[in-house]
Scaffold this motif. Structure first.
Motif, PDB file in Angstrom:
ATOM      1  N   THR A 208       0.885  -1.238   0.144  1.00  0.00           N
ATOM      2  CA  THR A 208       0.101   0.003  -0.068  1.00  0.00           C
ATOM      3  C   THR A 208       0.784   1.429   0.020  1.00  0.00           C
ATOM      4  O   THR A 208       1.894   1.186   0.693  1.00  0.00           O
ATOM      5  N   ALA A 209       0.542   2.367  -0.737  1.00  0.00           N
ATOM      6  CA  ALA A 209       1.162   3.545  -0.770  1.00  0.00           C
ATOM      7  C   ALA A 209       1.081   4.051   0.623  1.00  0.00           C
ATOM      8  O   ALA A 209       0.025   3.767   1.340  1.00  0.00           O
ATOM      9  N   GLN A 210       1.850   4.954   0.986  1.00  0.00           N
ATOM     10  CA  GLN A 210       1.898   5.728   2.063  1.00  0.00           C
ATOM     11  C   GLN A 210       0.658   6.737   2.322  1.00  0.00           C
ATOM     12  O   GLN A 210       0.139   7.103   1.363  1.00  0.00           O
ATOM     13  N   GLY A 211       0.031   6.498   3.496  1.00  0.00           N
ATOM     14  CA  GLY A 211      -1.272   7.060   3.739  1.00  0.00           C
ATOM     15  C   GLY A 211      -2.530   6.341   3.481  1.00  0.00           C
ATOM     16  O   GLY A 211      -3.479   6.752   3.626  1.00  0.00           O
ATOM     17  N   ILE A 212      -2.535   5.119   2.831  1.00  0.00           N
ATOM     18  CA  ILE A 212      -3.657   4.383   2.819  1.00  0.00           C
ATOM     19  C   ILE A 212      -3.859   3.256   3.761  1.00  0.00           C
ATOM     20  O   ILE A 212      -2.988   2.298   3.887  1.00  0.00           O
ATOM     21  N   PRO A 213      -4.498   3.451   4.739  1.00  0.00           N
ATOM     22  CA  PRO A 213      -4.719   2.359   5.939  1.00  0.00           C
ATOM     23  C   PRO A 213      -5.759   1.217   5.612  1.00  0.00           C
ATOM     24  O   PRO A 213      -6.587   0.701   6.190  1.00  0.00           O
ATOM     25  N   TRP A 214      -5.175   0.586   4.444  1.00  0.00           N
ATOM     26  CA  TRP A 214      -5.955  -0.587   4.088  1.00  0.00           C
ATOM     27  C   TRP A 214      -4.976  -1.905   4.399  1.00  0.00           C
ATOM     28  O   TRP A 214      -3.739  -1.938   4.422  1.00  0.00           O
ATOM     29  N   LYS A 215      -5.689  -2.960   4.415  1.00  0.00           N
ATOM     30  CA  LYS A 215      -4.993  -4.333   4.623  1.00  0.00           C
ATOM     31  C   LYS A 215      -5.075  -4.764   3.071  1.00  0.00           C
ATOM     32  O   LYS A 215      -6.365  -4.713   2.553  1.00  0.00           O
ATOM     33  N   PHE A 216      -4.014  -5.109   2.379  1.00  0.00           N
ATOM     34  CA  PHE A 216      -4.184  -5.313   0.961  1.00  0.00           C
ATOM     35  C   PHE A 216      -3.029  -6.611   0.686  1.00  0.00           C
ATOM     36  O   PHE A 216      -1.819  -6.275   0.902  1.00  0.00           O
ATOM     37  N   GLU A 217      -3.655  -7.714   0.355  1.00  0.00           N
ATOM     38  CA  GLU A 217      -2.636  -8.872   0.066  1.00  0.00           C
ATOM     39  C   GLU A 217      -3.140 -10.015  -0.692  1.00  0.00           C
ATOM     40  O   GLU A 217      -4.561  -9.936  -1.083  1.00  0.00           O
TER      41      GLU A 217
ATOM     42  N   ILE B 299      12.472 -17.187 -19.429  1.00  0.00           N
ATOM     43  CA  ILE B 299      11.644 -16.639 -18.265  1.00  0.00           C
ATOM     44  C   ILE B 299      10.870 -17.832 -17.652  1.00  0.00           C
ATOM     45  O   ILE B 299      10.073 -18.444 -18.229  1.00  0.00           O
ATOM     46  N   THR B 300      11.072 -18.286 -16.401  1.00  0.00           N
ATOM     47  CA  THR B 300      10.418 -19.285 -15.838  1.00  0.00           C
ATOM     48  C   THR B 300       9.577 -18.745 -14.691  1.00  0.00           C
ATOM     49  O   THR B 300       8.967 -19.384 -14.124  1.00  0.00           O
ATOM     50  N   THR B 301       9.967 -17.511 -14.184  1.00  0.00           N
ATOM     51  CA  THR B 301       9.255 -16.961 -12.990  1.00  0.00           C
ATOM     52  C   THR B 301       8.724 -15.438 -13.245  1.00  0.00           C
ATOM     53  O   THR B 301       9.580 -14.783 -13.709  1.00  0.00           O
ATOM     54  N   LEU B 302       7.465 -14.989 -13.029  1.00  0.00           N
ATOM     55  CA  LEU B 302       6.990 -13.689 -13.321  1.00  0.00           C
ATOM     56  C   LEU B 302       6.541 -13.418 -11.816  1.00  0.00           C
ATOM     57  O   LEU B 302       6.042 -14.038 -10.849  1.00  0.00           O
ATOM     58  N   THR B 303       6.948 -11.917 -11.550  1.00  0.00           N
ATOM     59  CA  THR B 303       6.294 -11.432 -10.342  1.00  0.00           C
ATOM     60  C   THR B 303       5.239 -10.357 -10.648  1.00  0.00           C
ATOM     61  O   THR B 303       5.687  -9.381 -11.230  1.00  0.00           O
ATOM     62  N   LEU B 304       4.251 -10.466 -10.063  1.00  0.00           N
ATOM     63  CA  LEU B 304       2.994  -9.534 -10.575  1.00  0.00           C
ATOM     64  C   LEU B 304       2.813  -8.759  -9.237  1.00  0.00           C
ATOM     65  O   LEU B 304       2.689  -9.270  -8.131  1.00  0.00           O
ATOM     66  N   SER B 305       3.083  -7.445  -9.262  1.00  0.00           N
ATOM     67  CA  SER B 305       3.501  -6.583  -8.052  1.00  0.00           C
ATOM     68  C   SER B 305       2.098  -5.447  -8.021  1.00  0.00           C
ATOM     69  O   SER B 305       2.049  -4.815  -9.146  1.00  0.00           O
ATOM     70  N   TYR B 306       1.442  -5.266  -7.028  1.00  0.00           N
ATOM     71  CA  TYR B 306       0.271  -4.294  -7.157  1.00  0.00           C
ATOM     72  C   TYR B 306       0.651  -3.272  -6.173  1.00  0.00           C
ATOM     73  O   TYR B 306       0.937  -3.671  -4.936  1.00  0.00           O
ATOM     74  N   THR B 307       0.676  -2.128  -6.498  1.00  0.00           N
ATOM     75  CA  THR B 307       0.607  -0.884  -5.328  1.00  0.00           C
ATOM     76  C   THR B 307      -0.845  -0.439  -5.228  1.00  0.00           C
ATOM     77  O   THR B 307      -1.064   0.088  -6.321  1.00  0.00           O
ATOM     78  N   LEU B 308      -1.447  -0.221  -4.123  1.00  0.00           N
ATOM     79  CA  LEU B 308      -2.657   0.531  -3.837  1.00  0.00           C
ATOM     80  C   LEU B 308      -2.373   1.818  -3.446  1.00  0.00           C
ATOM     81  O   LEU B 308      -1.676   2.071  -2.594  1.00  0.00           O
ATOM     82  N   TYR B 309      -3.041   2.714  -4.287  1.00  0.00           N
ATOM     83  CA  TYR B 309      -3.169   4.240  -4.036  1.00  0.00           C
ATOM     84  C   TYR B 309      -4.358   4.611  -3.392  1.00  0.00           C
ATOM     85  O   TYR B 309      -5.587   4.101  -3.805  1.00  0.00           O
ATOM     86  N   ASP B 310      -4.521   5.552  -2.622  1.00  0.00           N
ATOM     87  CA  ASP B 310      -5.559   6.337  -2.058  1.00  0.00           C
ATOM     88  C   ASP B 310      -6.005   7.383  -3.131  1.00  0.00           C
ATOM     89  O   ASP B 310      -5.198   8.293  -3.173  1.00  0.00           O
ATOM     90  N   ILE B 311      -7.082   7.257  -3.762  1.00  0.00           N
ATOM     91  CA  ILE B 311      -7.255   8.266  -4.935  1.00  0.00           C
ATOM     92  C   ILE B 311      -8.761   9.073  -4.617  1.00  0.00           C
ATOM     93  O   ILE B 311      -9.480   9.380  -5.543  1.00  0.00           O
ATOM     94  N   THR B 312      -9.156   8.841  -3.339  1.00  0.00           N
ATOM     95  CA  THR B 312     -10.371   9.457  -2.764  1.00  0.00           C
ATOM     96  C   THR B 312     -10.351  10.983  -3.181  1.00  0.00           C
ATOM     97  O   THR B 312     -11.585  11.475  -3.873  1.00  0.00           O
ATOM     98  N   ASP B 313      -9.359  11.749  -2.786  1.00  0.00           N
ATOM     99  CA  ASP B 313      -9.432  13.217  -3.156  1.00  0.00           C
ATOM    100  C   ASP B 313      -9.304  13.545  -4.713  1.00  0.00           C
ATOM    101  O   ASP B 313     -10.084  14.442  -5.022  1.00  0.00           O
ATOM    102  N   LYS B 314      -8.856  12.541  -5.457  1.00  0.00           N
ATOM    103  CA  LYS B 314      -8.953  12.894  -6.840  1.00  0.00           C
ATOM    104  C   LYS B 314     -10.207  12.728  -7.375  1.00  0.00           C
ATOM    105  O   LYS B 314     -10.443  13.296  -8.499  1.00  0.00           O
TER     106      LYS B 314
END
Length: 189
Positions: free
Chosen positions: A82-91, A171-186
């Motif tokens: 999670t990006a800084q400032g978003i109080p979520w549990k995300f996994e 290529i035998t291994t891929l890593t998918l990474s997600y970053t979660l952002y708070d876009i409420t203000d936008k």
């Protein structure tokens, strides 16, 4: 030459010198401004050449049923943050899965809003190694839409994908990474 003429000559030299410095500074400012605009395309070219910054498709693709290569197995790992400032549990519900190129898979990600207010989240994906990003095809993904969650609300969000048959064999291994952002203000704007 009298003292007044010398001062006048010095002033003219200083004016000319100052004018040159100002012209150079203006030129530097315009060059910096132009360089700032050129950074994004230069970064994209750099990433294409080096395979960094594994940008994935940001729209759904249609499943291309060209068969399944059951002679190969690719490990797909899932990482979230999670990006800084978003109080979520995300996994991810599972941390990794083995797939055969061409095989469609479905996995879930868990999210919970631990804040005392509604928050709208948006997940941004990245694939590593970057070279593999073009071969990781998302058919359906929670990252395509915004995720509004009320205080304390929790949800499982789905990802349906396949790895393209054309994925290079080294290529035998891929890593998918997600970053979660708070876009409420936008969204309020």
């Amino acid at each position: 030459m009298d003292k007044g003429t010398v001062q006048q000559t010095d002033q003219q030299i200083n004016k000319a010198s100052n004018s040159k410095v100002i012209k150079k500074l203006v030129l530097v400012v315009f060059a910096m401004f132009g360089f700032g605009f050129a950074l994004v395309p230069l970064y994209d070219v750099f990433c294409d050449i080096t395979g960094l910054n594994g940008k994935t498709n940001d729209v759904a693709v249609t499943y291309a049923d060209n068969g399944i290569d059951s002679s190969r197995t690719v490990k797909v790992q899932f990482i979230t943050r999670t990006a800084q400032g978003i109080p979520w549990k995300f996994e991810p519900v599972i941390n990794e899965i083995s797939v055969h190129p061409g095989e469609m898979k479905f996995v879930n990600f868990y999210a919970k809003n631990n804040a005392q207010r509604e928050i709208i989240g948006q997940a941004v994906p990245s694939v590593s190694p970057g070279l593999a990003a073009g071969y990781f095809q998302k058919i359906e993904c929670f990252c395509f839409t915004q995720q509004p969650l009320m205080p304390g609300e929790e949800v499982e969000m789905g990802l349906q994908f396949y790895v393209d048959l054309e994925l290079p064999s080294e290529i035998t291994t891929l890593t998918l990474s997600y970053t979660l952002y708070d876009i409420t203000d936008k969204n309020d704007a």
